[in-house]
Design a protein around this motif. Structure first.
Motif, PDB file in Angstrom:
ATOM      1  N   ILE A 191       1.055  -1.014   0.084  1.00 54.22           N
ATOM      2  CA  ILE A 191       0.576  -0.084  -0.180  1.00 54.22           C
ATOM      3  C   ILE A 191       1.176   1.558   0.091  1.00 54.22           C
ATOM      4  O   ILE A 191       0.423   2.140  -0.557  1.00 54.22           O
ATOM      5  N   ALA A 192       1.910   0.804   0.887  1.00 56.79           N
ATOM      6  CA  ALA A 192       3.560   2.264   0.771  1.00 56.79           C
ATOM      7  C   ALA A 192       3.421   2.359  -0.308  1.00 56.79           C
ATOM      8  O   ALA A 192       3.865   3.457  -0.640  1.00 56.79           O
ATOM      9  N   MET A 193       4.208   0.965  -1.243  1.00 57.93           N
ATOM     10  CA  MET A 193       5.071   1.898  -2.512  1.00 57.93           C
ATOM     11  C   MET A 193       4.116   2.134  -3.589  1.00 57.93           C
ATOM     12  O   MET A 193       3.725   2.678  -4.304  1.00 57.93           O
ATOM     13  N   VAL A 194       2.490   1.820  -3.207  1.00 55.33           N
ATOM     14  CA  VAL A 194       1.720   2.823  -4.069  1.00 55.33           C
ATOM     15  C   VAL A 194       1.326   4.401  -3.859  1.00 55.33           C
ATOM     16  O   VAL A 194       1.294   4.637  -4.881  1.00 55.33           O
ATOM     17  N   TRP A 209      -5.533 -12.456 -10.544  1.00 59.52           N
ATOM     18  CA  TRP A 209      -6.092 -12.207 -11.325  1.00 59.52           C
ATOM     19  C   TRP A 209      -7.441 -12.182 -10.780  1.00 59.52           C
ATOM     20  O   TRP A 209      -8.581 -11.636 -11.226  1.00 59.52           O
ATOM     21  N   ALA A 210      -7.962 -13.117  -9.753  1.00 60.07           N
ATOM     22  CA  ALA A 210      -9.513 -12.847  -9.588  1.00 60.07           C
ATOM     23  C   ALA A 210      -9.160 -11.704  -8.838  1.00 60.07           C
ATOM     24  O   ALA A 210     -10.713 -11.696  -8.513  1.00 60.07           O
ATOM     25  N   ALA A 211      -8.457 -10.884  -7.870  1.00 54.36           N
ATOM     26  CA  ALA A 211      -8.747 -10.056  -7.192  1.00 54.36           C
ATOM     27  C   ALA A 211      -8.747  -9.274  -8.311  1.00 54.36           C
ATOM     28  O   ALA A 211      -9.660  -7.941  -8.260  1.00 54.36           O
ATOM     29  N   ILE A 212      -8.115  -8.556  -9.382  1.00 53.26           N
ATOM     30  CA  ILE A 212      -8.689  -7.606 -10.570  1.00 53.26           C
ATOM     31  C   ILE A 212      -9.784  -7.969 -11.276  1.00 53.26           C
ATOM     32  O   ILE A 212     -10.390  -6.792 -11.007  1.00 53.26           O
ATOM     33  N   ILE A 213      -9.856  -8.900 -11.391  1.00 52.07           N
ATOM     34  CA  ILE A 213     -11.645  -9.006 -12.156  1.00 52.07           C
ATOM     35  C   ILE A 213     -12.527  -8.916 -11.127  1.00 52.07           C
ATOM     36  O   ILE A 213     -13.701  -7.874 -11.224  1.00 52.07           O
ATOM     37  N   THR A 214     -12.261  -9.025 -10.107  1.00 54.75           N
ATOM     38  CA  THR A 214     -13.833  -9.256  -8.922  1.00 54.75           C
ATOM     39  C   THR A 214     -13.920  -7.569  -8.432  1.00 54.75           C
ATOM     40  O   THR A 214     -15.221  -7.131  -8.324  1.00 54.75           O
ATOM     41  N   THR A 215     -12.422  -6.726  -8.927  1.00 55.32           N
ATOM     42  CA  THR A 215     -12.156  -5.261  -7.970  1.00 55.32           C
ATOM     43  C   THR A 215     -12.972  -4.264  -8.898  1.00 55.32           C
ATOM     44  O   THR A 215     -13.559  -3.935  -8.965  1.00 55.32           O
ATOM     45  N   LEU A 216     -11.893  -5.065  -9.787  1.00 56.05           N
ATOM     46  CA  LEU A 216     -12.766  -4.056 -11.714  1.00 56.05           C
ATOM     47  C   LEU A 216     -14.000  -4.030 -12.503  1.00 56.05           C
ATOM     48  O   LEU A 216     -14.671  -3.719 -12.918  1.00 56.05           O
ATOM     49  N   GLY A 217     -14.462  -6.254 -12.498  1.00 55.35           N
ATOM     50  CA  GLY A 217     -15.543  -6.530 -13.272  1.00 55.35           C
ATOM     51  C   GLY A 217     -16.493  -5.550 -12.856  1.00 55.35           C
ATOM     52  O   GLY A 217     -16.863  -5.812 -11.238  1.00 55.35           O
ATOM     53  N   ALA A 253      -5.174   0.207  -8.352  1.00 53.39           N
ATOM     54  CA  ALA A 253      -4.419  -0.727  -7.527  1.00 53.39           C
ATOM     55  C   ALA A 253      -4.563  -1.001  -6.443  1.00 53.39           C
ATOM     56  O   ALA A 253      -4.467  -2.060  -5.479  1.00 53.39           O
ATOM     57  N   LEU A 254      -4.728   0.122  -5.757  1.00 53.40           N
ATOM     58  CA  LEU A 254      -4.678   0.141  -4.281  1.00 53.40           C
ATOM     59  C   LEU A 254      -6.340  -0.822  -3.552  1.00 53.40           C
ATOM     60  O   LEU A 254      -6.353  -1.319  -2.387  1.00 53.40           O
ATOM     61  N   ASP A 255      -7.709  -0.418  -4.396  1.00 56.60           N
ATOM     62  CA  ASP A 255      -8.608  -1.738  -4.377  1.00 56.60           C
ATOM     63  C   ASP A 255      -8.433  -2.764  -4.418  1.00 56.60           C
ATOM     64  O   ASP A 255      -8.551  -3.754  -3.935  1.00 56.60           O
ATOM     65  N   ILE A 256      -7.694  -3.289  -5.027  1.00 54.43           N
ATOM     66  CA  ILE A 256      -7.557  -4.547  -5.826  1.00 54.43           C
ATOM     67  C   ILE A 256      -6.307  -5.631  -4.707  1.00 54.43           C
ATOM     68  O   ILE A 256      -7.029  -6.617  -4.138  1.00 54.43           O
ATOM     69  N   PHE A 257      -5.287  -4.867  -3.873  1.00 51.36           N
ATOM     70  CA  PHE A 257      -4.418  -4.838  -3.091  1.00 51.36           C
ATOM     71  C   PHE A 257      -5.312  -5.014  -1.492  1.00 51.36           C
ATOM     72  O   PHE A 257      -4.975  -6.043  -0.620  1.00 51.36           O
ATOM     73  N   ARG A 258      -6.161  -3.909  -1.510  1.00 52.45           N
ATOM     74  CA  ARG A 258      -7.166  -5.059  -0.344  1.00 52.45           C
ATOM     75  C   ARG A 258      -8.337  -5.187  -0.696  1.00 52.45           C
ATOM     76  O   ARG A 258      -7.893  -6.289   0.896  1.00 52.45           O
ATOM     77  N   ARG A 259      -8.521  -5.625  -1.603  1.00 48.55           N
ATOM     78  CA  ARG A 259      -9.366  -7.412  -1.791  1.00 48.55           C
ATOM     79  C   ARG A 259      -8.777  -8.339  -1.659  1.00 48.55           C
ATOM     80  O   ARG A 259      -8.853  -9.164  -1.006  1.00 48.55           O
TER      81      ARG A 259
END
Length: 217
Positions: free
Chosen positions: A78-81, A194-202, A94-100
């Motif tokens: 989170i700090a990096m992003v 990928w599961a985090a990416i698609i369920t966050t953004l999809g 990106a923060l939303d994906i890593f949070r999920r």
């Protein structure tokens, strides 16, 4: 409206996502330039044309200079992003994906979010996959992300936590409430990243909607 529709008939992973995005028009040089805004080093991003079952595609590899990656906590990523110079919209996604991802790991391990260690997800290649996918969608000016039901595969996979079933616990946790199936191949077809990416953004899951296809990757 500009839609990115992901057909996950053979599963999906972070590097597959980057390959598809570059194949439909994301400039590799621009993607590399944007990724330099993230305080991550020790890797290179390469893309090449390959053939699979007689069809051409784009294969993307995140080549890490050092084999051993330091363990990273959720708070480290989170700090990096947050400390990057990326566009605020890219940072937020990106923060939303890593949070999920962090919430899923915290539930699975019964630990507070702040103390969760990312193993595979905390490696440089996974960080680049997540942030790179968000950057690619931003470059393409995507308004909505949609996907087919997700093929997760079946069997088992070796991880930092030992031998785990497929779908891995994190993948299964992230796909709760979303359409998924095992398919016929005995292997991991969809990764937690990928599961985090698609369920966050999809925003929609199902068959290909009525649309005009501009580019296919």
């Amino acid at each position: 409206m500009r839609i990115a529709y992901f057909d996950c008939f053979s599963g999906i992973s972070g590097d597959m996502t980057l390959g598809a995005l570059i194949d439909v028009g994301v400039d590799l040089a621009l993607l590399r330039e944007e990724l330099t805004k993230l305080p991550v080093s020790g890797y290179s991003l390469e893309a090449r044309t390959v053939k699979r079952n007689g069809f051409r595609g784009t294969k993307v590899d995140v080549l890490v200079d050092e084999q051993a990656q330091p363990p990273r906590r959720y708070t480290d990523i989170i700090a990096m992003v947050s400390d990057s110079t990326l566009d605020p919209a890219i940072q937020k996604n990106a923060l939303d994906i890593f949070r999920r991802l962090g919430d899923a790991e915290a539930r699975l391990h019964g630990e507070p979010l702040e103390t969760i260690h990312f193993h595979e997800v905390g490696a440089v290649d996974s960080i680049v996959d997540v942030v790179g996918a968000v950057i690619g969608l931003h470059i393409l000016h995507i308004d909505m992300v949609m996907a087919s039901p997700v093929n997760v595969g079946h069997g088992s996979v070796r991880t930092a936590h030992g031998l785990l079933p497929v779908p891995a616990p994190a993948t299964l946790e992230l796909l709760k409430g979303y359409p998924a199936y095992a398919g016929i191949l005995r292997k991991e077809m969809t990764t937690p990243t990928w599961a985090a990416i698609i369920t966050t953004l999809g925003s929609r899951f199902g068959p290909l909607p009525l649309m005009h296809a501009d580019s296919i990757g």
